[in-house]
Design a protein around this motif. Structure first.
Motif, short mmCIF file in Angstrom:
data_model
loop_
_atom_site.label_atom_id
_atom_site.label_comp_id
_atom_site.label_asym_id
_atom_site.label_seq_id
_atom_site.Cartn_x
_atom_site.Cartn_y
_atom_site.Cartn_z
N LEU A 13 0.82 -1.22 0.00
CA LEU A 13 0.00 0.00 0.00
C LEU A 13 0.85 1.27 0.00
O LEU A 13 0.95 1.96 -1.01
CB LEU A 13 -0.95 -0.02 1.20
CG LEU A 13 -1.93 1.15 1.31
CD1 LEU A 13 -2.78 1.31 0.06
CD2 LEU A 13 -2.81 1.00 2.55
N ILE A 117 -4.29 -6.95 -1.23
CA ILE A 117 -3.43 -6.00 -0.52
C ILE A 117 -2.67 -6.78 0.54
O ILE A 117 -3.27 -7.53 1.32
CB ILE A 117 -4.24 -4.88 0.16
CG1 ILE A 117 -4.91 -3.97 -0.87
CG2 ILE A 117 -3.36 -4.07 1.12
CD1 ILE A 117 -3.98 -3.03 -1.58
N THR A 119 -0.02 -5.46 3.34
CA THR A 119 0.63 -4.28 3.90
C THR A 119 0.97 -4.51 5.37
O THR A 119 0.31 -5.32 6.03
CB THR A 119 -0.27 -3.04 3.76
OG1 THR A 119 0.36 -1.91 4.38
CG2 THR A 119 -1.63 -3.26 4.42
N VAL A 142 -7.74 -8.42 1.82
CA VAL A 142 -6.87 -7.37 2.35
C VAL A 142 -6.20 -7.92 3.60
O VAL A 142 -6.88 -8.27 4.57
CB VAL A 142 -7.65 -6.09 2.67
CG1 VAL A 142 -6.73 -5.05 3.31
CG2 VAL A 142 -8.30 -5.53 1.41
#
Length: 225
Positions: A13, A117, A119, A142
Motif C-alpha cells: 500500500l 493488498i 501491507t 486485504v
C-alpha cells in the motif's frame, strides 16, 4: 515465467499504491509535539517506513530523543507513544495522502486478475484509506499488519493470500516499493516487481535483485502480456 501465469497480484500500500508519507509524517510529528519531543523532517521519517507502526514509532522516538534510531527506549513510554500515534494517524490518514498518478487506471486494467493488498499498516487505517480512495472493490482479500501473528517480510501473509485464492506460489506476484517487499517475496517463493516511485531509492532496490524494476505504473502491464 510468462506474465499470464501470474493469476494473483498482491499490492503493497504505502509507497506503491498510495503516497501516504505526508499524513504519516504529520501524525508522527503531532505525537512527538504532544510529548514535548523534537520534530523530525519527512525524509528522516520516510527512512523509517516499511516495518509497521511499532518499528516506525520506536525509530522516530529514539531519533527524536537521542539522534540515534537505535537508542534504547523504556517499554511503557514506547507503548504509550505508539498508542497515541495510532489514534492520531487513524483520524488523519486520508487528509493529504493520495493514490499515485496512473494507479486507478492500472487497477482497472488488471481487474481481470485476482488482486490482494498485503501491507504492514494496521487494518483500521488500511481499510479507511481503501474506502477513501474508492478502490476496495478491486481486492479479493486485504491482509494488514495486524491480520496475522506475523507480517512482512515473513511469508505468512502471502501464504494466506495463496490459500484464499487456492493458487500456488508460481501463480502470484507481489508489487512493492521496499526491500521488505522483496524479502517477503523471496521468503514466500513468489515473484516480485519493485517500483521506483515509492520510498526506496533505485540503487537499494536494484541491489536486492527483484524480478522486475518498474518506473511508471503503466509499465506494470508489460509483465502480464
Amino acid at each position: 515465467m510468462a506474465g499470464n501465469q501470474y493469476e494473483i497480484i498482491a499490492w503493497d500500500l504505502d509507497g506503491t499504491l498510495s503516497h501516504s508519507l505526508p499524513d504519516i509524517a504529520a501524525s508522527l510529528n503531532m505525537t512527538l509535539s504532544e510529548e514535548g519531543y523534537p520534530l523530525l523532517d519527512e525524509a528522516r521519517i520516510q527512512s523509517y517506513l516499511g516495518d509497521g507502526v511499532s518499528a516506525l514509532v520506536e525509530r522516530a522516538l529514539s531519533c527524536s530523543l537521542s539522534g540515534n534510531a537505535d537508542f534504547c527506549l523504556e517499554k511503557t513510554m514506547l507503548k504509550r507513544v505508539t498508542d497515541r500515534y495510532r489514534d492520531i494517524y487513524a483520524a488523519n490518514c486520508t487528509k493529504r495522502s493520495r493514490l499515485y498518478d496512473g494507479i486507478p487506471q492500472i487497477l482497472q486494467q488488471l481487474s481481470h486478475k485476482k488482486q490482494a493488498i498485503i501491507t504492514n499498516k494496521p487494518m483500521l487505517m488500511t481499510g479507511r484509506m481503501l474506502e477513501h480512495y474508492q478502490i476496495v472493490s478491486f481486492f479479493g482479500i486485504v491482509i494488514a499488519g495486524d491480520s496475522l501473528p506475523q507480517r512482512k517480510p515473513h511469508p505468512e501473509p502471502v501464504q494466506l493470500a495463496l490459500r484464499h485464492f487456492q493458487k500456488k506460489a508460481e501463480n502470484m506476484i507481489l508489487i512493492g516499493d521496499s526491500t521488505v517487499d522483496i524479502a517477503t517475496a523471496r521468503n514466500a517463493g513468489i515473484a516480485i516487481a519493485a517500483v521506483t516511485w515509492g520510498y526506496t531509492d533505485l540503487e537499494t532496490l536494484a541491489e536486492a535483485q527483484p524480478d522486475f524494476i518498474i518506473h511508471k505504473p503503466e509499465e506494470l502491464l508489460s509483465i502480464f502480456n
